[in-house]
Design a protein around this motif. Structure first.
Motif, PDB file in Angstrom:
ATOM      1  N   UNK A 129       3.447  -1.183  16.482  1.00 20.59           N
ATOM      2  CA  UNK A 129       4.763  -2.409  17.075  1.00 20.59           C
ATOM      3  C   UNK A 129       4.197  -4.248  15.703  1.00 20.59           C
ATOM      4  N   UNK A 130       5.294  -3.440  14.708  1.00 25.11           N
ATOM      5  CA  UNK A 130       4.642  -4.592  13.301  1.00 25.11           C
ATOM      6  C   UNK A 130       6.099  -4.112  12.549  1.00 25.11           C
ATOM      7  N   UNK A 131       6.649  -5.471  12.025  1.00 29.66           N
ATOM      8  CA  UNK A 131       7.938  -5.069  11.106  1.00 29.66           C
ATOM      9  C   UNK A 131       7.090  -5.451   9.663  1.00 29.66           C
ATOM     10  N   UNK A 132       8.202  -4.798   8.581  1.00 30.00           N
ATOM     11  CA  UNK A 132       8.563  -4.851   7.589  1.00 30.00           C
ATOM     12  C   UNK A 132       8.573  -6.745   6.581  1.00 30.00           C
ATOM     13  N   UNK A 133       8.370  -6.604   5.729  1.00 30.39           N
ATOM     14  CA  UNK A 133       8.349  -7.883   5.452  1.00 30.39           C
ATOM     15  C   UNK A 133      10.298  -8.138   5.516  1.00 30.39           C
ATOM     16  N   UNK A 134      11.267  -7.831   5.779  1.00 31.72           N
ATOM     17  CA  UNK A 134      12.673  -8.381   5.757  1.00 31.72           C
ATOM     18  C   UNK A 134      13.019  -8.206   7.553  1.00 31.72           C
ATOM     19  N   UNK A 135      11.746  -7.887   8.025  1.00 27.20           N
ATOM     20  CA  UNK A 135      12.483  -8.302   9.440  1.00 27.20           C
ATOM     21  C   UNK A 135      12.545  -6.878  10.412  1.00 27.20           C
ATOM     22  N   UNK A 136      12.326  -5.898   9.574  1.00 29.75           N
ATOM     23  CA  UNK A 136      13.299  -4.960  10.291  1.00 29.75           C
ATOM     24  C   UNK A 136      11.708  -4.390  11.155  1.00 29.75           C
ATOM     25  N   UNK A 137      11.788  -3.854  12.224  1.00 33.30           N
ATOM     26  CA  UNK A 137      10.696  -3.119  12.395  1.00 33.30           C
ATOM     27  C   UNK A 137      10.017  -2.186  11.582  1.00 33.30           C
ATOM     28  N   UNK A 138       8.923  -1.139  11.498  1.00 31.80           N
ATOM     29  CA  UNK A 138       8.291  -0.654  10.926  1.00 31.80           C
ATOM     30  C   UNK A 138       8.760   1.032  11.137  1.00 31.80           C
ATOM     31  N   UNK A 139       9.030   1.428  12.209  1.00 30.12           N
ATOM     32  CA  UNK A 139       9.892   2.347  12.333  1.00 30.12           C
ATOM     33  C   UNK A 139      11.464   2.909  11.999  1.00 30.12           C
ATOM     34  N   UNK A 140      11.756   1.926  12.157  1.00 32.39           N
ATOM     35  CA  UNK A 140      13.487   1.606  11.861  1.00 32.39           C
ATOM     36  C   UNK A 140      13.763   2.155  10.427  1.00 32.39           C
ATOM     37  N   UNK A 141      12.678   1.370   9.625  1.00 32.57           N
ATOM     38  CA  UNK A 141      12.587   1.369   8.373  1.00 32.57           C
ATOM     39  C   UNK A 141      12.028   2.859   7.683  1.00 32.57           C
ATOM     40  N   UNK A 142      11.277   3.518   8.613  1.00 36.33           N
ATOM     41  CA  UNK A 142      11.271   4.669   8.347  1.00 36.33           C
ATOM     42  C   UNK A 142      11.990   5.513   8.194  1.00 36.33           C
ATOM     43  N   UNK A 143      13.238   5.383   9.824  1.00 34.34           N
ATOM     44  CA  UNK A 143      14.048   6.044  10.522  1.00 34.34           C
ATOM     45  C   UNK A 143      15.663   5.819   8.915  1.00 34.34           C
ATOM     46  N   UNK A 144      15.593   4.900   8.456  1.00 33.46           N
ATOM     47  CA  UNK A 144      15.902   4.076   7.279  1.00 33.46           C
ATOM     48  C   UNK A 144      15.875   5.580   6.678  1.00 33.46           C
ATOM     49  N   UNK A 145      14.618   5.365   5.838  1.00 31.49           N
ATOM     50  CA  UNK A 145      14.185   6.386   4.802  1.00 31.49           C
ATOM     51  C   UNK A 145      14.943   7.669   4.659  1.00 31.49           C
ATOM     52  N   UNK A 146      14.460   8.005   6.013  1.00 29.45           N
ATOM     53  CA  UNK A 146      15.037   9.672   6.263  1.00 29.45           C
ATOM     54  C   UNK A 146      15.874  10.089   6.055  1.00 29.45           C
ATOM     55  N   UNK A 147      17.185   8.756   6.688  1.00 26.67           N
ATOM     56  CA  UNK A 147      18.308   8.906   6.688  1.00 26.67           C
ATOM     57  C   UNK A 147      19.233   9.057   5.606  1.00 26.67           C
ATOM     58  N   UNK A 148      18.146   8.284   4.268  1.00 24.21           N
ATOM     59  CA  UNK A 148      18.667   8.046   2.956  1.00 24.21           C
ATOM     60  C   UNK A 148      18.118   9.183   2.054  1.00 24.21           C
ATOM     61  N   UNK A 149      17.016  10.033   2.830  1.00 26.66           N
ATOM     62  CA  UNK A 149      16.176  11.734   2.243  1.00 26.66           C
ATOM     63  C   UNK A 149      17.423  12.443   2.631  1.00 26.66           C
ATOM     64  N   UNK A 150      17.750  12.209   4.033  1.00 24.76           N
ATOM     65  CA  UNK A 150      18.338  13.513   3.681  1.00 24.76           C
ATOM     66  C   UNK A 150      20.635  13.553   3.461  1.00 24.76           C
ATOM     67  N   UNK A 151      20.650  12.078   3.197  1.00 26.05           N
ATOM     68  CA  UNK A 151      22.154  12.297   3.124  1.00 26.05           C
ATOM     69  C   UNK A 151      21.474  12.584   1.184  1.00 26.05           C
ATOM     70  N   UNK A 152      21.194  12.599   0.811  1.00 24.49           N
ATOM     71  CA  UNK A 152      20.375  12.584  -0.512  1.00 24.49           C
ATOM     72  C   UNK A 152      20.319  13.452  -1.457  1.00 24.49           C
ATOM     73  N   UNK A 153      19.841  15.071   0.111  1.00 25.87           N
ATOM     74  CA  UNK A 153      19.535  16.160  -0.273  1.00 25.87           C
ATOM     75  C   UNK A 153      20.326  16.639  -0.001  1.00 25.87           C
TER      76      UNK A 153
END
Length: 288
Positions: free
Chosen positions: A179-203
């Motif tokens: 339960x930690x946050x990224x430097x921009x305040x977003x939760x770490x897991x939310x940032x990981x989900x965002x990354x996966x979404x960008x990855x899938x959309x670019x595939x």
């Protein structure tokens, strides 16, 4: 000298602003289009599994049982999490040889990461009946510039694999529970989900599947993926409490994400005491 300093400061500020506004772009450091073959449409079914086999407690017997469980549902490919292979914690055992030498699932992709504070590694594996066309891993967002012992680094594997004449982009991951946050305040897991979404959309591959232990606290953590057209096998209407432990109230933490060009034919969960997770599996049909 003062003028020169002002110029340098201005350049630094511009670079800082650009870096702060930069989105994660997987294509910027890896050509995700490379190797993708979008061939003529062919209807076919294939089965996948997601299985956390509890790293650090694996034995030859338990890994053999995991292999048997995967084969029992006729899986073409499986994503495994918490895979200790050739690790000190499990006596340097080559557990993946059980799949390579004694199974129809004899094609293996394996990537390991450091376990923070343990001077040890465990990783993610994909095992398949078919040869991988291409395989690569991506590092998921991490909240620190330097490694810290209280947060584990996480990755996602992406493999291209041809099953029954159709190429699939198969992903496997294990997201953070911290339960930690990224430097921009977003939760770490939310940032990981965002990354996966960008990855899938670019595939560019139309048939995409993601297996994993997502460590979610509710199904709402998948909302952005669902709003973008992706679906999840484990959901509020078809719920599988895949986690066997008693330390969390929400236990449907393992899941299989799939793209809109796939139709879910069937799904299920194999329950046993092999791990603190049950195996989740699903069969899909390709769509035009």
């Amino acid at each position: 000298m003062k003028k020169f300093s002002v110029v340098i400061l201005s350049v630094c500020l511009i670079c800082l602003l650009v870096s702060c506004g930069r989105k994660i772009t997987p294509n910027s450091y890896y050509d995700i289009t490379d190797g993708v073959v979008i061939g003529e449409y062919k209807e076919m079914n294939f089965t996948v599994c997601s299985y956390n086999i509890k790293g650090g407690e694996a034995t030859t017997q338990s890994v053999t049982k995991a292999k048997n469980n995967i084969e029992s549902v006729g899986a073409d490919i499986a994503g495994l999490q918490e895979v200790d292979n050739l690790s000190n914690r499990t006596g340097k055992q080559d557990f993946l040889s059980i799949f390579k030498n004694d199974s129809a699932l004899n094609n293996v992709a394996y990537y390991a990461v450091d376990i923070m504070g343990f001077d040890e590694t465990y990783g993610l594996a994909e095992v398949s009946k078919n040869t991988f066309d291409k395989s690569h891993f991506f590092k998921l967002p991490y909240p620190y510039d330097i490694e810290k012992s209280d947060v584990e680094k996480r990755i996602i594997i992406r493999s291209l694999i041809t099953i029954n004449g159709v190429q699939i982009a198969f992903y496997n991951t294990h997201l953070s529970y911290e339960d930690v946050n990224m430097p921009d305040g977003a939760s770490l897991r939310k940032a990981q989900f965002d990354y996966i979404l960008q990855l899938l959309d670019s595939d560019p591959c139309p048939y995409k599947v993601v297996t994993g232990d997502f460590n979610v606290l509710s199904f709402s953590e998948f909302d952005d993926l669902v709003k973008s057209g992706y679906k999840i096998v484990n959901n509020s209407e078809n719920k599988f409490d895949s986690y066997r432990g008693d330390d969390v109230s929400f236990k449907a933490i393992d899941n299989i994400i799939y793209s809109s060009r796939l139709e879910l034919v069937s799904s299920g969960m194999k329950e046993d005491d092999l791990s603190d997770h049950n195996m989740l599996y699903a069969t899909f049909k390709t769509l035009k």
